[in-house]
Scaffold this active site. Structure first.
Site, PDB file in Angstrom:
ATOM      1  N   PHE A  95      44.391   4.828  13.649  1.00  0.00           N
ATOM      2  CA  PHE A  95      44.348   5.035  12.452  1.00  0.00           C
ATOM      3  C   PHE A  95      43.282   4.549  11.770  1.00  0.00           C
ATOM      4  O   PHE A  95      43.717   3.142  11.325  1.00  0.00           O
ATOM      5  CB  PHE A  95      45.485   5.728  11.376  1.00  0.00           C
ATOM      6  CG  PHE A  95      45.217   6.218   9.929  1.00  0.00           C
ATOM      7  CD1 PHE A  95      44.675   7.304   9.845  1.00  0.00           C
ATOM      8  CD2 PHE A  95      45.180   4.886   8.830  1.00  0.00           C
ATOM      9  CE1 PHE A  95      44.689   8.235   8.520  1.00  0.00           C
ATOM     10  CE2 PHE A  95      44.516   6.114   7.779  1.00  0.00           C
ATOM     11  CZ  PHE A  95      44.555   6.924   7.537  1.00  0.00           C
ATOM     12  N   ASP A 101      41.312  -3.953  13.255  1.00  0.00           N
ATOM     13  CA  ASP A 101      41.327  -3.174  11.975  1.00  0.00           C
ATOM     14  C   ASP A 101      42.877  -3.919  11.315  1.00  0.00           C
ATOM     15  O   ASP A 101      43.826  -3.563  11.722  1.00  0.00           O
ATOM     16  CB  ASP A 101      41.323  -1.808  11.997  1.00  0.00           C
ATOM     17  CG  ASP A 101      42.069  -0.930  10.866  1.00  0.00           C
ATOM     18  OD1 ASP A 101      41.910  -1.227   9.630  1.00  0.00           O
ATOM     19  OD2 ASP A 101      41.742  -0.319  10.667  1.00  0.00           O
ATOM     20  N   LYS A 130      44.780  -3.023   1.322  1.00  0.00           N
ATOM     21  CA  LYS A 130      46.058  -3.161   1.357  1.00  0.00           C
ATOM     22  C   LYS A 130      46.692  -3.819   0.456  1.00  0.00           C
ATOM     23  O   LYS A 130      46.410  -4.546  -0.376  1.00  0.00           O
ATOM     24  CB  LYS A 130      46.584  -2.577   2.579  1.00  0.00           C
ATOM     25  CG  LYS A 130      46.984  -1.189   3.284  1.00  0.00           C
ATOM     26  CD  LYS A 130      47.306  -0.156   3.718  1.00  0.00           C
ATOM     27  CE  LYS A 130      47.223   0.844   3.951  1.00  0.00           C
ATOM     28  NZ  LYS A 130      46.991   1.778   5.909  1.00  0.00           N
TER      29      LYS A 130
HETATM   30  C1  LIG Z   1      45.208   2.702   5.436  1.00  0.00           C
HETATM   31  C2  LIG Z   1      44.957   2.470   6.850  1.00  0.00           C
HETATM   32  C3  LIG Z   1      42.820   2.391   6.567  1.00  0.00           C
HETATM   33  C4  LIG Z   1      42.873   3.085   5.700  1.00  0.00           C
HETATM   34  O1  LIG Z   1      42.760   2.203   4.066  1.00  0.00           O
HETATM   35  P1  LIG Z   1      42.944   3.581   3.330  1.00  0.00           P
HETATM   36  O2  LIG Z   1      42.405   1.826   1.672  1.00  0.00           O
HETATM   37  O3  LIG Z   1      43.798   4.741   2.992  1.00  0.00           O
HETATM   38  O4  LIG Z   1      40.854   3.956   2.946  1.00  0.00           O
HETATM   39  C5  LIG Z   1      42.319   2.110   7.684  1.00  0.00           C
HETATM   40  N1  LIG Z   1      43.333   1.730   8.725  1.00  0.00           N
HETATM   41  C6  LIG Z   1      44.665   1.249   9.030  1.00  0.00           C
HETATM   42  C7  LIG Z   1      44.877   0.653  10.124  1.00  0.00           C
HETATM   43  C8  LIG Z   1      45.149   1.336   7.947  1.00  0.00           C
HETATM   44  O5  LIG Z   1      46.181   1.087   7.789  1.00  0.00           O
END
Ligand SMILES: *Cc1c(COP(=O)(O)O)cnc(C)c1O
Length: 408
Positions: free
Chosen positions: A151, A235, A264
């Site tokens: 994701f 990421d 986050k």
């Molecule tokens: C939450 C998340 C995203 C996307 O972040 P948003 O602030 O919701 O756009 C991308 N990569 C990972 C691993 C995430 O947990």
């Protein structure tokens, strides 16, 4: 109310209060149809506790999906928001501020990016990934590799990297050149070549149910990308800011990536993201090739710096490591017949279930005053604030045990 606008049913086992129901009904009228029905309408919080609009109390073991690193209403965050709001909120990217520069310097230091480290400030995780996609394109190579079940976000670029076909299908055609591989070194080796611009990966797949990369995978991926001159982009949007018991999860394996996507937890709840580059990757963008009106805004960067400062000052990275082990042992000691394993690291844990009852567990937990997340029907995701101690863990284990029993 017509059937079409009625709030979707919550899983059996949790009946919301009347005020919550009223807000949910209004939400159902006004929210874009892409939004799922909210579990509850929350009103306020302190530490790891939140209250809904009916005054019901919940122990928050989701923390806004690994965002509220300091919990709710932490004095350091409240002071930073208040002071910065009274001083200067926004200036645009025609100017800079002490807050924006200090934030970037702090990320360079914490990531270990060193002298060559550079920072692009964004407003969300997806925007950090968008910057990473543009960075990859700047290599002039056409292919980007990502993993199945990964994701990376919901905007068109980040969605193209997201490894869930059902999320992508309604929005095709996707950005060309992206390939999704099984999380397997042989598959990676076979796909890797000198036409690959970047490999983008999560050290722990949070949305997939907290699924860590196999041991040694990151090191092997680093060697392979380096050999082919491809970027390794990690990421760390969910795993960063101390959550896994190190500042960033890539540091557990001692690799040095080319770029790190963050969001986050780094803002503790203020919307912010960032892309940190290291070495030659810091030279790929040239003047004017990327930017954002809000990115680097002094409110967001000032608050994020205060949050990161508090994580450092109170050694919450070590607390995450220690409390994570305590939680893992505590959950396994419940000896629930439902629980097959506890995955993950630090305070990002996935509880594997032997049957698809995760939403029933979540509903039973809500009913008993605990917020946890069903990342999928066979996994419960736990991502409490990094500030939790013995009291919260004991309280969690009591309610979680009863919730597992109720769902058995
Ligand atoms: C939450 C998340 C995203 C996307 O972040 P948003 O602030 O919701 O756009 C991308 N990569 C990972 C691993 C995430 O947990």
């Amino acid at each position: 109310m017509t059937a079409a606008s009625a709030p979707a049913a919550l899983p059996a086992g949790f009946a919301a209060g009347p005020q919550t129901d009223a807000v949910r009904a209004r939400f159902a009228h006004v929210a874009m149809r892409s939004a799922p029905a909210p579990m509850a309408a929350l009103s306020h919080g302190v530490g790891a506790t939140v209250w809904d609009v009916d005054g019901r109390e919940y122990l928050d073991f989701l923390a806004g999906i690994a965002v509220n690193a300091l919990g709710h209403a932490h004095p350091a965050l409240v002071a930073a928001v208040s002071e910065q709001a009274a001083r200067l909120v926004h200036v645009s990217n025609y100017f800079t501020t002490e807050q924006a520069v200090g934030f970037a310097e702090r990320l360079v230091r914490l990531t270990g990016a060193g002298e060559s480290g550079r920072v692009y400030p964004a407003n969300s995780g997806a925007e950090a990934i968008e910057a990473a996609v543009k960075l990859a394109r700047r290599t002039g190579r056409p292919r980007i590799l990502a993993f199945e079940q990964a994701f990376h976000g919901r905007t068109m670029g980040s969605l193209a990297l997201t490894g869930k076909p059902s999320l992508r299908a309604p929005f095709e055609p996707m950005l060309p050149g992206v390939e999704h591989l099984p999380t397997d070194l042989d598959a990676l080796e076979a796909a890797m070549g000198d036409d690959v611009s970047a490999l983008v990966l999560e050290p722990i797949k949070g949305e997939a149910g907290v699924v860590p990369l196999p041991g040694g995978f990151l090191t092997a991926a680093r060697e392979l990308t380096a050999r082919h001159g491809a970027l390794l982009i990690v990421d760390e949007i969910q795993t960063g800011a101390g959550r896994t018991g190190d500042w960033f999860a890539f540091q557990h394996e001692g690799v040095v990536p080319d770029a790190i996507a963050l969001a986050k937890g780094i803002g503790g709840g203020i919307p912010i993201g960032a892309l940190v580059t290291i070495g030659a990757a810091s030279e790929l963008f040239s003047l004017g090739q990327h930017g954002s009106t809000f990115g680097g805004n002094p409110l967001a960067t000032g608050v994020a710096s205060a949050v990161l400062d508090e994580i450092e000052r109170s050694d919450l990275v070590r607390n995450a490591a220690r409390r994570g082990e305590q939680l893992r042992e505590g959950i396994l000691a419940l000896a629930s017949p439902l629980v097959t394993e506890v995955r993950g690291r630090g305070l990002l844990l996935g509880v594997g279930l032997d049957r698809p009852v995760a939403s029933a567990v979540v509903a039973a937990a809500m009913d008993r005053g605990l917020i946890v997340n069903a990342a999928n029907e066979s996994s419960i995701r736990l991502a409490p604030p990094l500030i939790i101690g013995d009291g919260e863990i004991e309280h969690f284990l009591t309610i979680f045990s009863a919730s597992l029993e109720a769902a058995t």
